[in-house]
Design a protein around this motif. Structure first.
Motif, short mmCIF file in Angstrom:
data_model
loop_
_atom_site.label_atom_id
_atom_site.label_comp_id
_atom_site.label_asym_id
_atom_site.label_seq_id
_atom_site.Cartn_x
_atom_site.Cartn_y
_atom_site.Cartn_z
N VAL A 10 8.96 6.68 12.63
CA VAL A 10 8.47 7.23 14.08
C VAL A 10 7.52 6.22 14.60
O VAL A 10 6.36 6.42 14.31
N SER A 12 6.47 5.85 17.38
CA SER A 12 5.46 6.17 18.32
C SER A 12 3.91 6.76 17.59
O SER A 12 3.00 6.78 18.27
N ARG A 13 3.92 6.93 16.42
CA ARG A 13 2.74 7.44 15.74
C ARG A 13 1.89 6.29 15.21
O ARG A 13 0.97 6.23 14.62
N ALA A 16 -1.50 5.54 16.71
CA ALA A 16 -2.47 6.47 16.23
C ALA A 16 -2.91 6.29 14.85
O ALA A 16 -3.98 6.45 14.38
N ARG A 17 -1.83 5.86 13.94
CA ARG A 17 -2.39 5.93 12.56
C ARG A 17 -3.06 4.56 12.11
O ARG A 17 -3.90 4.46 11.49
N GLU A 23 0.82 -0.33 18.07
CA GLU A 23 1.80 0.56 19.14
C GLU A 23 2.98 -0.05 19.49
O GLU A 23 3.12 -1.13 19.61
N ASP A 25 6.20 1.54 21.60
CA ASP A 25 7.08 2.67 22.23
C ASP A 25 8.61 2.55 21.79
O ASP A 25 9.08 1.46 21.41
#
Length: 281
Positions: A10, A12-13, A16-17, A23, A25
């Protein structure tokens, strides 16, 4: 994506992690035209493959922009900044940004991702991590394993899925067309991976050991990072080359004369990067 080694990709996460340098996309895959020729990158994006093609001027523009920014930051004329410094710093920034999400995906899922430089897109921006995107979902190399997987297997996957197809062409092109050696350029890649491992461990301590284990395996293995450096502490890396940024200290750029020569021979420790080989001498 929970914990480590869950095998779920994933991208896209990642930001945030682990932070903005991770990052990634995921965009819609490029569509082929009526003749079956795949379309280029989406509007506003460029293929990472351009960075290894001197005809596009992509890396030369990036290095020129970095040189101008370094000069402005030091109150210098652009020509006063050694071209080798600008090239090294530009390549370090680009490659560190490319390898960070690859390392994070590998240790968080137990499966290194496989990237194509023509389906990996970037936006050339200075002043922080530039935007990075995939033209379609990432493809894992091999099968997921219990836990995070052996470090040597993950390292081999990163060599096959990122370092050889994406990073090596950039390093080779820069070495051919700019006065910076492959030893410095691959040292920069190792430094970028070590920085990513440190950030991963700070964000999720449970992943510190597997992240650093991959760095260890890459620097001791038979891939392009062999011999580029090694850990000198649990979360600190020491490289065996220098990124050359110390040459900006005390006017030690091009045309600095005798004072610049002395600065190059005996740089201030405050001007050295944390992992610089000169710091450990």
């Amino acid at each position: 994506m929970a914990g480590g080694g869950d095998g779920v990709f994933v991208p896209s996460r990642l930001g945030a992690r682990f932070g903005p340098y991770f990052e990634l996309d995921v965009l819609a895959p490029p569509q082929a035209d009526g003749a079956g020729v795949a379309a280029g990158p989406p509007a506003g994006w460029a293929a990472v493959a351009d960075l290894s093609d001197p005809l596009t001027g992509a890396f030369a523009r990036r290095a020129g922009a970095v040189r101008a920014a370094l000069a402005a930051g030091g109150g210098l004329a652009t020509e006063a900044v050694d071209e080798r410094v600008a090239v090294s710093v530009a390549q370090l920034g680009v490659c560190a940004r490319l390898v960070a999400p690859a390392l994070a995906l590998a240790v968080a899922t137990g499966r290194p991702p496989e990237f194509s430089p023509r389906l990996l897109y970037w936006r050339d921006r200075l002043g922080g991590p530039f935007p990075l995107a995939l033209g379609g979902p990432p493809v894992p190399v091999g099968q997921a394993t219990t836990g995070t997987g052996p470090s040597d297997r993950l390292g081999r996957g990163l060599v096959d899925g990122m370092l050889l197809p994406v990073v090596a062409p950039i390093v080779s092109a820069i070495e051919r067309h700019h006065p910076v050696s492959s030893k410095i350029l691959w040292g920069n890649v190792a430094s970028g991976l070590a920085g990513a491992a440190k950030m991963i461990g700070q964000a999720e301590p449970a992943l510190a050991a597997p992240a650093w284990g991959v760095v260890d395996a890459l620097c001791a293995g038979d891939g392009p990072l062999r011999g580029t450096g090694a850990r000198v502490a649990p979360a600190r890396f020491g490289r065996r080359s220098c990124c050359l940024i110390y040459r900006l200290d005390s006017g030690a750029g091009a045309g600095a004369g005798a004072d610049g020569d002395r600065a190059r021979r005996a740089p201030s420790r405050s001007a050295l990067c944390e992992d610089c080989v000169l710091r450990f001498r």
